[in-house]
Write an enzyme that holds these catalytic residues in place. Structure first.
Site, short mmCIF file in Angstrom:
data_model
loop_
_atom_site.label_atom_id
_atom_site.label_comp_id
_atom_site.label_asym_id
_atom_site.label_seq_id
_atom_site.Cartn_x
_atom_site.Cartn_y
_atom_site.Cartn_z
N TYR A 14 102.66 32.43 40.77
CA TYR A 14 101.78 32.04 39.65
C TYR A 14 101.01 30.99 40.22
O TYR A 14 101.32 29.98 40.64
CB TYR A 14 102.57 31.96 38.52
CG TYR A 14 101.89 31.50 37.14
CD1 TYR A 14 101.14 32.15 36.68
CD2 TYR A 14 101.72 29.86 37.02
CE1 TYR A 14 100.40 31.84 35.60
CE2 TYR A 14 100.89 29.45 35.99
CZ TYR A 14 100.18 30.54 35.24
OH TYR A 14 99.48 29.58 34.38
N HIS A 15 99.68 30.99 39.98
CA HIS A 15 98.68 29.97 40.25
C HIS A 15 98.47 29.00 39.05
O HIS A 15 98.05 29.38 37.95
CB HIS A 15 97.41 30.55 40.60
CG HIS A 15 96.61 29.91 41.63
ND1 HIS A 15 96.17 28.66 41.42
CD2 HIS A 15 96.11 30.13 42.87
CE1 HIS A 15 95.61 27.83 42.34
NE2 HIS A 15 95.49 29.05 43.29
N GLY A 16 98.85 27.65 39.37
CA GLY A 16 98.80 26.80 38.50
C GLY A 16 97.10 26.38 38.61
O GLY A 16 96.43 26.69 39.22
N SER A 53 98.63 34.36 45.88
CA SER A 53 98.45 34.28 44.40
C SER A 53 97.56 35.48 44.12
O SER A 53 96.47 35.37 44.12
CB SER A 53 98.23 33.01 43.69
OG SER A 53 97.95 33.09 42.50
N GLU A 77 93.40 32.91 37.61
CA GLU A 77 94.38 32.47 36.73
C GLU A 77 94.65 31.09 36.73
O GLU A 77 94.88 30.51 35.70
CB GLU A 77 95.56 32.97 37.68
CG GLU A 77 97.00 32.84 36.91
CD GLU A 77 98.16 33.80 37.73
OE1 GLU A 77 98.22 35.02 37.19
OE2 GLU A 77 98.64 33.32 38.68
#
Length: 346
Positions: free
Chosen positions: A144-146, A211, A217
């Site tokens: 998951y890409h912050g 990702s 995202e």
């Protein structure tokens, strides 16, 4: 008559003295009043400036100062790599001592120590499930890409230090346009990546991270941690093409470390669609607790389509988020997790 004149003269003199004394007293009162007014005005100005500063300073801290620390650390990393690139004698010694004769290995290890120290001190960074990454052989990490993928920087550093393995990363093309970062991309093998180049990397028994949500995202997900992957299946095609196990990865509170200014979201989406460049402002650098979770490996099945594998991977990562992240994310709660963490409810 003479006596009357003398009395009049004395009275006039006394009257003049009274007027002079009164004028002096009035002038003194006036001067004291002006001095007091000036002093009070200066104090009010100082109090006002202090009040304004108390409002402005927190904004400057989270919008400018803390993000700049990360930027400075990246440029410091680039500086160290340039030193290793120029010091041929030192590189020669490292080159001879390394099994795979990688001229960047020494620089990467030193930078990994710096980043690992930063993660430990600033975020109390941990990794759970590091054993799910193989000590040798191929592996594909899907994460998951912050807003800023600082957790991947820490994970790469931890993998180099603990396992002695570099995690090759797929990054957005705009990274190649950032001045001074080319040496970092080269040393850590961060590339835009195509399906064929990613399959080649995995076929050489490396670890590769992707990702699927990417910059979209990063910019448009929020503290509810939605996966914005759309109909993308390229990562599944890579896994099938290389027959590589897939390890889902998620970092708790990554959205609380850095956040994106969502308003006006329509404007940021329009700019991104036209420019293919992240335009939404990012703020943060909060010292929240960060903990990366690496899930159980997912293995491609014989005859499985990319769409089917992509669905399995997405469900696995979504489950990892649900199990390890309290939703919606809260900055204060993530800060408190540095000192106290409530037990998870089943």
């Amino acid at each position: 008559m003479r006596l009357d004149r003398e009395n009049q003269s004395v009275s006039a003199a006394a009257s003049n003295m009274t007027c002079d004394d009164s004028s002096s007293f009035c002038a003194l009162v006036k001067n004291v009043t002006l001095a007091a007014s000036a002093f009070i005005g200066q104090q009010m100005d100082l109090l006002y400036l202090g009040w304004v500063w108390s409002l402005v300073f927190p904004a400057l801290l989270v919008v400018v100062v803390l993000p700049c620390v990360i930027l400075l650390l990246l440029y410091f990393s680039a500086f160290l790599l340039y030193v290793f690139q120029r010091r041929r004698s030192l590189l020669h010694v490292l080159h001879e001592s390394l099994e795979h004769r990688d001229p960047w290995a020494g620089g990467r290890y030193l930078i990994s120590l710096i980043w690992d120290a930063h993660g430990y001190i600033w975020h109390g960074y941990e990794v759970r499930g590091l054993e799910n990454l193989p000590d040798r052989g191929r592996c594909l990490i899907i994460y998951y890409h912050g807003a800023i993928p600082i957790d991947i920087y820490y994970l790469v550093a931890r993998s180099i230090i603990v396992k002695g393995r570099l995690i090759h990363c797929v990054g957005d093309r705009f990274l190649e346009k950032v001045p001074g970062w080319k040496v970092i991309l080269e040393a850590f093998d961060i590339t835009a990546g195509t399906i064929s180049s990613c399959i080649k990397t995995l076929s050489e028994d490396h670890i590769l991270s992707i990702s699927p949500g990417g910059v979209r995202e990063a910019q448009f997900s929020d503290h509810n941690y939605q996966l914005l992957w759309g109909n993308r299946t390229g990562y599944a095609k890579v896994a099938l093409g290389a027959n590589a196990p897939i390890v889902p990865a998620f970092t708790e509170n990554i959205r609380e470390a850095f956040r994106v200014v969502a308003w006006p979201q329509r404007l940021w989406v329009t700019l991104y669609e036209k420019l293919r460049f992240p335009c939404a402002p990012i703020y943060g650098g909060f010292p929240v607790k960060l903990r990366t979770h690496l899930g159980e490996p997912i293995y491609p099945k014989p005859g499985e389509s990319p769409e089917e594998l992509a669905e399995r991977i997405q469900e696995s990562l979504a489950a990892l988020i649900r199990e390890n992240q309290k939703l919606p994310g809260r900055i204060l709660r993530a800060l408190m997790a540095r000192v106290y963490e409530a037990p998870k409810q089943n």
